[in-house]
Design an enzyme around this catalytic site. Structure first.
Site, PDB file in Angstrom:
ATOM      1  CD  GLN A 254      -2.901   0.727  -0.426  1.00  0.00           C
ATOM      2  OE1 GLN A 254      -2.762   1.881  -0.648  1.00  0.00           O
ATOM      3  NE2 GLN A 254      -3.319  -0.356  -0.252  1.00  0.00           N
ATOM      4  CG  HIS A 257      -1.059   2.664  -3.859  1.00  0.00           C
ATOM      5  ND1 HIS A 257      -0.596   2.186  -5.579  1.00  0.00           N
ATOM      6  CD2 HIS A 257      -1.715   1.289  -3.842  1.00  0.00           C
ATOM      7  CE1 HIS A 257      -2.196   1.553  -5.921  1.00  0.00           C
ATOM      8  NE2 HIS A 257      -1.954   0.704  -4.663  1.00  0.00           N
ATOM      9  CD  GLU A 322      -8.778   2.513  -1.092  1.00  0.00           C
ATOM     10  OE1 GLU A 322      -8.060   2.894  -0.545  1.00  0.00           O
ATOM     11  OE2 GLU A 322      -8.704   2.646  -1.775  1.00  0.00           O
ATOM     12  CG  HIS A 323      -7.592  -1.813   0.484  1.00  0.00           C
ATOM     13  ND1 HIS A 323      -7.446  -0.713   0.444  1.00  0.00           N
ATOM     14  CD2 HIS A 323      -8.190  -2.312  -0.673  1.00  0.00           C
ATOM     15  CE1 HIS A 323      -7.313  -0.352  -1.217  1.00  0.00           C
ATOM     16  NE2 HIS A 323      -7.673  -1.052  -1.621  1.00  0.00           N
ATOM     17  CG  ASP A 356      -4.623  -3.952  -5.118  1.00  0.00           C
ATOM     18  OD1 ASP A 356      -5.920  -3.603  -4.063  1.00  0.00           O
ATOM     19  OD2 ASP A 356      -3.703  -3.884  -4.262  1.00  0.00           O
ATOM     20  CG  HIS A 415     -51.419  17.574  -5.548  1.00  0.00           C
ATOM     21  ND1 HIS A 415     -51.119  18.507  -5.672  1.00  0.00           N
ATOM     22  CD2 HIS A 415     -50.437  16.244  -6.205  1.00  0.00           C
ATOM     23  CE1 HIS A 415     -49.675  18.367  -5.970  1.00  0.00           C
ATOM     24  NE2 HIS A 415     -49.256  17.514  -6.462  1.00  0.00           N
TER      25      HIS A 415
END
Lengths: 435, 435
Positions: A254, A257, A322-323, A356, A415
């Site tokens: 991770q 990245h 996220e993960h 991934d 209505h």
């Protein structure tokens, strides 16, 4: 890797909304392309991407696609083709049908589910061009049934030879119908409003730089957009049974990245904490992207030691990562307790790169704590629903009075009268007045 | 009602993003409530809603709820209770389960579907307070399984007596757990960031004035928000079989909403066009809200005469209306051709108020052409999904080489090594190098 307490750690990062100058610039580009079409698109492509193109050169040809296959190793083509198959199989399971509810009085209520008609996928140029992201954006749209999927990517993507061939192969494997060599805010404007060469789309997705992100915000409303992703994050929740070498490798996958990426270990085991800290240091030295990874570990990495695994779960739910990797002896016993996490990886062999690239679930996942209320990209992102109401005469006669009561309770007499005119025609006016 | 050609008609309206002053004011209110909590919330409630409250007075009591039931007619309570039952039954059908895909190699892939934990519903004050909208926002959240649903509404809603009792009855029938008498941007800030009295939520929905809309945009990201609704619209697609009295009444039920509302008839029948134009004029004169309805008809109403019913369908798809009535002899023959419409009402007895109040589908529907890519509010708006990946050792050993190939194709070596470290441990390194 530093060992910290939770109080000293906040995963949230500020979202980058650009400088006022960047915002002004993007507005101008979008307005110019909206007003002038291809002329502005080609002008900005020359100015910003240094590529002098004619309108006829914008679309990537079949011959270029075939040539890309020649430039890519067979092993890569095989691997991406298998990944595409897995991703397609997973997303097929998310697909839903239109449905109807047939009522005893002859009424029919229902929900019609249709694909969007035309979707645009942005693929960044340069080193940020990831073939796997092409699959993850395109395949859910294709599975949803979107008939027209169009991709845009800057002309400089692959350097002197044109567009990165790995991207082209991924696009072909995923099933893209049209590819145009345009990028930046001008490409987003072309997708949103259309030009002579590029027909407008209903939704734009895919990552990009700050200009692309601002342009997507600018055109939102005219078209739909996906969310603007923040830096990537992993949290590993581990007990003493976890292998420190595996944990460290996953954290670093991770961290490599980008410098803003975040890798966090949460564990009740002091021993594991120390072993992982040492192992991260050892593996880090051997990485080609060690300068990026070490900046990430330094600034956004942490090991949080908790009192118990249950306290660890509370930490995970507060971070809403996220993960999440659950590297514990019995991961299934804990997955039901995870309230907030975009993707959950269970056990020692479910390393994040499995998801991934390959397993099938989408790798575009909510970041920055938004897993509290949002979800990974899936087929639902490429459909729209319409309610269907067929009310029988019998149903209206039976329920008309109640509908009029509610309309008049809100002071909306027209209505009520839309119902009353039908009840009167059928001789039910008396009952109406009797309510 | 004017008869026009399609070329002269554009349904799209500009979205109101407020003045710079309004934006500044909202930012200040939001920041103050975020920083100071109850103190700022009470200060702005005094300043803007002219209600001097203590923190202890913010929450509406059980006794007030019971008292509201005393102040509302039994026929209204009965009608809203039946409507709530219908809305709940329809939304129950949208509910989905978490699912798993068990693979032959022992891997398990899946999607976990969970409700949001806490949702806030804004209910405007004064004449814009619609009990039906309370049902339409709250019930989908409740069906999704959201355990905490909190409502906020300005203290001045019901004039001197406090909150409008119809709103309170609707909230109780829908199943709201907490109600607070706060409104405006300060209420939105309290829901997003929390105060001593009001715990923060994960999502805010419900309509409001420009300050509420701007505050929702301001807090978006910290929490999720629903979409910002534009003025309401109806398109009636009718053939010569349609009843002009019914068509006119349905058009006017939309036009009475507000002066920006839009009511359009699309028909291939010149005769129907003339009859409806005359009938609209006749019914309009008799309406209590005729000044609003006539402004709407004047500025945003139209009758579009087409060459054929099929051309009419093309017009509908281009307009992508919020509400569509198919008043044709055989409506089911055309519903499959409608690409873009938020809610589709079929046949002579499916007048729009049937859906506004009673039938079951949601009445919060995409406006301003956004039905091209978005959907009515439903249970999906109150859930979040997590991907689940359990990869078996066998699966990783079999597929590890392909995953590493893809990672290295993107230049992400640490991703490849997270797999490689596991393959090496199992003696599969040779095969890896042999790829």
């Amino acid at each position: 890797m530093k060992i910290v307490s939770l109080q000293d750690f906040d995963l949230r990062r500020e979202v980058d909304y650009g400088t006022p100058q960047q915002n002004e610039r993007v507005k101008q580009i979008v307005n110019d392309v909206k007003a002038e079409g291809d002329a502005a698109l080609l002008r900005y492509t020359k100015e910003l991407d240094h590529a002098e193109l004619s309108a006829g050169m914008l679309r990537v040809t079949e011959a270029e696609l075939s040539a890309a296959y020649e430039r890519v190793e067979n092993s890569f083509i095989q691997a991406i083709s298998t990944a595409a198959k897995n991703i397609r199989a997973f997303h097929m399971r998310e697909k839903r049908n239109s449905w109807m509810d047939l009522q005893p009085d002859g009424s029919i209520l229902g929900q019609i589910i249709r694909p969007l008609k035309r979707v645009g996928v942005y693929v960044p140029g340069g080193k940020a061009a990831y073939p796997s992201s092409v699959l993850m954006n395109v395949i859910p749209a294709q599975v949803a049934g979107v008939p027209e999927i169009v991709m845009v990517t800057p002309p400089s993507t692959g350097g002197s030879e044109g567009i990165n061939p790995y991207i082209l192969v991924a696009a072909a494997e995923a099933g893209v119908n049209e590819i145009y060599r345009v990028g930046g805010a001008q490409a987003i404007a072309a997708l949103a409003y259309g030009t002579e060469t590029i027909a407008p789309v209903d939704k734009i997705c895919g990552p990009g730089n700050i200009y692309v992100a601002l342009a997507k915000r600018e055109v939102y409303g005219a078209v739909d957009i996906d969310s603007i992703a923040g830096p990537s994050e992993i949290v590993v929740l581990a007990d003493e049974s976890a292998d420190p070498e595996y944990v460290a490798a996953d954290l670093l996958s991770q961290a490599e990245h980008d410098e803003m990426a975040s890798a966090i270990l949460v564990t009740p085991s002091r021993e594991l904490a120390s072993l992982v800290a040492a192992e991260v240091q050892r593996q880090l030295e051997l990485l080609p992207r060690r300068s990026i990874a070490s900046a990430s570990v330094e600034n956004y990495g942490a090991i949080i030691v908790t009192e118990s695994l249950h306290e660890g779960i509370a930490v995970v739910n507060a971070l809403a990562p996220e993960h999440l990797e659950l590297m514990v002896a019995d991961p299934m016993a804990y997955v039901g307790l995870i309230e907030n996490a975009g993707a959950i990886f269970l056990g020692a062999y479910s390393s994040e790169p499995v998801g991934d690239y390959f397993a099938g679930p989408n790798h575009i996942i909510p970041t920055n704590g938004t897993a509290r209320f949002s979800s990974p990209v899936d087929v639902d992102d490429f459909i729209k629903k319409s309610s269907m109401i067929y009310y029988s005469k019998e149903a209206l006669m039976q329920n008309g009075a109640a509908i009029m009561e509610l309309a008049r309770g809100e002071g909306l007499e027209a209505h009520a009268r839309a119902i009353e005119v039908r009840l009167k025609r059928e001789g039910k006016a008396g009952e109406v007045n009797g309510v």
